[in-house]
Design an enzyme around this catalytic site. Structure first.
Site, PDB file in Angstrom:
ATOM      1  N   GLU A 297      49.127  13.584  29.119  1.00 24.52           N
ATOM      2  CA  GLU A 297      49.991  12.554  28.542  1.00 24.52           C
ATOM      3  C   GLU A 297      49.326  11.980  27.294  1.00 24.52           C
ATOM      4  O   GLU A 297      48.100  11.963  27.185  1.00 24.52           O
ATOM      5  CB  GLU A 297      50.244  11.459  29.591  1.00 24.52           C
ATOM      6  CG  GLU A 297      50.928  10.186  29.119  1.00 24.52           C
ATOM      7  CD  GLU A 297      52.358  10.379  28.667  1.00 24.52           C
ATOM      8  OE1 GLU A 297      52.534  10.955  27.577  1.00 24.52           O
ATOM      9  OE2 GLU A 297      53.289   9.927  29.379  1.00 24.52           O
ATOM     10  N   HIS A 298      50.146  11.530  26.371  1.00 19.96           N
ATOM     11  CA  HIS A 298      49.632  10.872  25.171  1.00 19.96           C
ATOM     12  C   HIS A 298      49.360   9.398  25.462  1.00 19.96           C
ATOM     13  O   HIS A 298      50.260   8.673  25.885  1.00 19.96           O
ATOM     14  CB  HIS A 298      50.642  10.972  24.029  1.00 19.96           C
ATOM     15  CG  HIS A 298      50.761  12.346  23.445  1.00 19.96           C
ATOM     16  ND1 HIS A 298      51.975  12.919  23.119  1.00 19.96           N
ATOM     17  CD2 HIS A 298      49.810  13.256  23.131  1.00 19.96           C
ATOM     18  CE1 HIS A 298      51.766  14.127  22.619  1.00 19.96           C
ATOM     19  NE2 HIS A 298      50.463  14.350  22.627  1.00 19.96           N
ATOM     20  N   TYR A 473      54.966   8.457  26.991  1.00 15.23           N
ATOM     21  CA  TYR A 473      56.034   8.977  27.847  1.00 15.23           C
ATOM     22  C   TYR A 473      56.309  10.455  27.543  1.00 15.23           C
ATOM     23  O   TYR A 473      57.456  10.875  27.442  1.00 15.23           O
ATOM     24  CB  TYR A 473      57.290   8.105  27.721  1.00 15.23           C
ATOM     25  CG  TYR A 473      56.944   6.651  27.506  1.00 15.23           C
ATOM     26  CD1 TYR A 473      56.121   5.982  28.421  1.00 15.23           C
ATOM     27  CD2 TYR A 473      57.356   5.960  26.375  1.00 15.23           C
ATOM     28  CE1 TYR A 473      55.743   4.660  28.209  1.00 15.23           C
ATOM     29  CE2 TYR A 473      56.975   4.634  26.151  1.00 15.23           C
ATOM     30  CZ  TYR A 473      56.172   3.994  27.071  1.00 15.23           C
ATOM     31  OH  TYR A 473      55.795   2.694  26.851  1.00 15.23           O
ATOM     32  N   HIS A 474      55.211  11.212  27.453  1.00 11.47           N
ATOM     33  CA  HIS A 474      55.274  12.649  27.175  1.00 11.47           C
ATOM     34  C   HIS A 474      54.527  13.452  28.245  1.00 11.47           C
ATOM     35  O   HIS A 474      53.684  14.285  27.914  1.00 11.47           O
ATOM     36  CB  HIS A 474      54.654  12.957  25.806  1.00 11.47           C
ATOM     37  CG  HIS A 474      55.315  12.282  24.657  1.00 11.47           C
ATOM     38  ND1 HIS A 474      54.655  12.044  23.454  1.00 11.47           N
ATOM     39  CD2 HIS A 474      56.573  11.802  24.500  1.00 11.47           C
ATOM     40  CE1 HIS A 474      55.476  11.438  22.622  1.00 11.47           C
ATOM     41  NE2 HIS A 474      56.649  11.281  23.224  1.00 11.47           N
ATOM     42  N   PRO A 475      54.795  13.262  29.523  1.00 11.98           N
ATOM     43  CA  PRO A 475      54.033  14.001  30.543  1.00 11.98           C
ATOM     44  C   PRO A 475      54.377  15.485  30.532  1.00 11.98           C
ATOM     45  O   PRO A 475      55.552  15.869  30.462  1.00 11.98           O
ATOM     46  CB  PRO A 475      54.466  13.335  31.851  1.00 11.98           C
ATOM     47  CG  PRO A 475      55.844  12.816  31.572  1.00 11.98           C
ATOM     48  CD  PRO A 475      55.821  12.382  30.136  1.00 11.98           C
TER      49      PRO A 475
END
Length: 536
Positions: A297-298, A473-475
């Site tokens: 994740e970021h 919110y980039h899993p």
């Protein structure tokens, strides 16, 4: 009950599922059932772009997940929203259209995944896209797809100032992060059509929802995959009344639940690590050690800069009298403040020793916090930038906490576990400060509000990261593609060791791409549809 049979069942009507439903029903030859655990996407906040801020903590339209306490962040639990409706997170996201760097996909192919290099995936990005942006190279953009990408319809003067400041700080101007070169600073392109959000539900599903061979079912919570030996045969789901319904698939089942819920459904169905299945009394169907592992994740750290009172910000434009004007402008013209995405301006830049961009900045001419109780406005007029490391080295996991599908999965990001991520988060703050310190920004700035001038040492910055950062919110990565011992799917997205079961969502990415993940997820769905249609 078992009384329905389809050729294909797609589980999850999000960024990937809506695309798959469109493509697999296009010929009219196949019957398709699309299952979505959430609701329809008819809330007016969904189509109005700025509505994303109100959907962020929406109790019925978002899963509202939180991570476990993060060991390297003083036990902080990270909020991880995921859309829970038709369109999934494409119905709630910030609408920023980024594909990542060409090398991201070349690296994917170098891991042994056939035909996943940039030259292989570019046609699929173009296939989806209906680009309405004039000053871009059409070599990299499509004009005939369903997904409209657009320029911003509203900006405030401080956004132009920020771009000038970034150029002065040494970052070149770039009008297209999805073109020949990602590096530089410029305005983001957004997934909007005529001032409305272009979710995958709006772009791909709505135009075809009346196809006779497509059945769409909302409030359908997938409980388990049904197997006959190693062959996936159906899905058992709970309807809105809590009744168990079993539907069967003649050809294939495609899981598109996302990086949290796809591994959850696999484990609930007996596919995963032996110890996880044993712990929860689930009979094993296929042991795959990689299910739920490799979570990436970021993590983004913010710098908040106070500006002089006379400079308009999002917060000042949202004041009671002005917001009425903006609402009417949106209702009549689909323009103005209400069309804003989550960020206006982006920067992709290198850090010390980098040969390609390793950082992404999201800039917004406003301040404040989104909380479960609502928007908290800043004490002073301010602007906010956030910077993330686009290819972090820390890895986490997602696993079930019980055999109950209604219990949220256990999410552990392990942010900052790798020492290089810590070094880079310190550098991420320095990069943002460098831009604000430019002469171009001098006429507008006052003091730094966060982390504040007193935070100078690496230790001070890392302490601030614990409270001044959030995920983007980039899993990805929890059912990774490949052929090693931790791979879950092959390069045609078949689940290893099982028949008639594929995965098409961001969970299949072995590594995070360099940027926002929605466009890549749509591309993955396009590829999966072609694999199925071509019999691969």
């Amino acid at each position: 009950m078992t009384n329905e049979n389809y050729d294909y069942i797609i589980v999850g009507a999000g960024s990937a599922g809506c695309v798959l439903a469109n493509r697999l029903t296009a010929s009219g030859e196949h019957s398709v059932l699309l299952l979505e655990a959430g609701a329809k996407d008819n809330n007016p906040l969904v189509s109005m772009p700025l509505g994303w801020a109100q959907l962020f903590y929406h109790k019925s339209l978002d899963w509202g997940y939180y991570s476990q306490p993060e060991p390297e962040m003083d036990g902080y639990q990270m909020y991880s929203p995921r859309g829970k409706m038709l369109g999934g997170s494409s119905s709630t996201n910030g609408m920023i259209y980024i594909r990542g760097q060409a090398q991201d996909y070349d690296d994917l192919a170098a891991l042994g995944n056939r035909d996943w290099a940039y030259d292989n995936v570019l046609p699929y990005f173009k296939k989806s896209e209906n680009c309405s942006i004039n000053d871009v190279d059409t070599k990299f953009h499509g004009q005939d797809g369903e997904l409209t990408t657009s320029p911003l319809r509203f900006t405030l003067p401080l956004t132009k100032t920020y771009i000038a400041a970034a150029v002065e700080a040494g970052y070149k101007a770039n009008n297209d992060f999805n073109g020949a070169d990602q590096e530089g600073v410029g305005y983001y392109h957004v997934t909007q059509k005529d001032g409305k959000r272009a979710s995958t539900a709006a772009a791909f599903l709505k135009p075809v929802k009346k196809r006779e061979n497509l059945t769409i079912r909302t409030h359908a919570l997938a409980k388990r995959i049904e197997f006959d030996g190693k062959k996936a045969t159906g899905i058992c789901y709970l309807n809105k009344k809590g009744q168990e319904i079993t539907v069967t698939a003649e050809k294939e089942i495609i899981l598109s639940l996302g990086s949290f819920n796809t591994p959850q459904l696999l484990e609930l169905s007996g596919v995963g690590q032996q110890q996880i299945l044993d712990q929860h009394g689930i009979k094993p169907v296929q042991i795959l050690e990689g299910v739920g592992e490799n979570l990436q994740e970021h993590l983004s750290v913010k710098v908040v800069q106070r500006v002089k009172d006379e400079n308009p910000t999002i917060n000042s434009e949202a004041a009671p009298l002005k917001i009425i004007k903006h609402v009417f402008n949106y209702m009549l013209n689909k323009k103005g403040l209400m069309t804003l995405p989550a960020a206006d301006v982006g920067v992709f830049c290198k850090g010390e020793g980098d040969d390609r961009p390793s950082y992404q900045i999201h800039f917004s001419p406003g301040g404040g916090e989104l909380t479960p109780e609502g928007q908290v406005d800043p004490e002073f007029p301010s602007v906010t930038s956030t910077c993330c490391v686009v290819r972090p080295k820390s890895r986490g996991f997602v696993h079930i906490q019980s055999a109950d599908v209604k219990q949220a999965p256990k999410i552990q990001f392990n942010f900052m576990q790798h020492e290089d991520d810590k070094r880079r988060m310190v550098e991420a703050v320095a990069i943002q400060r460098k831009i604000y310190a430019s002469k171009s920004f001098a006429p507008y700035r006052l003091e730094e509000l966060a982390p504040g001038i007193e935070a100078q040492s690496d230790a001070d910055i890392l302490k601030y990261v614990n409270v001044g950062s959030h995920s983007v919110y980039h899993p990805v990565g929890t059912c990774k593609m490949g052929n090693d011992e931790k791979a879950v799917v092959d390069d045609r997205l078949h689940v290893h060791g099982l028949k008639n079961l594929r995965i098409a969502d961001a969970s299949i990415l072995p590594n995070l791409i360099s940027g926002n993940t929605n466009a890549a997820t749509i591309m993955i769905a396009e590829r999966c549809a072609d694999f199925i249609i071509n019999g691969e």
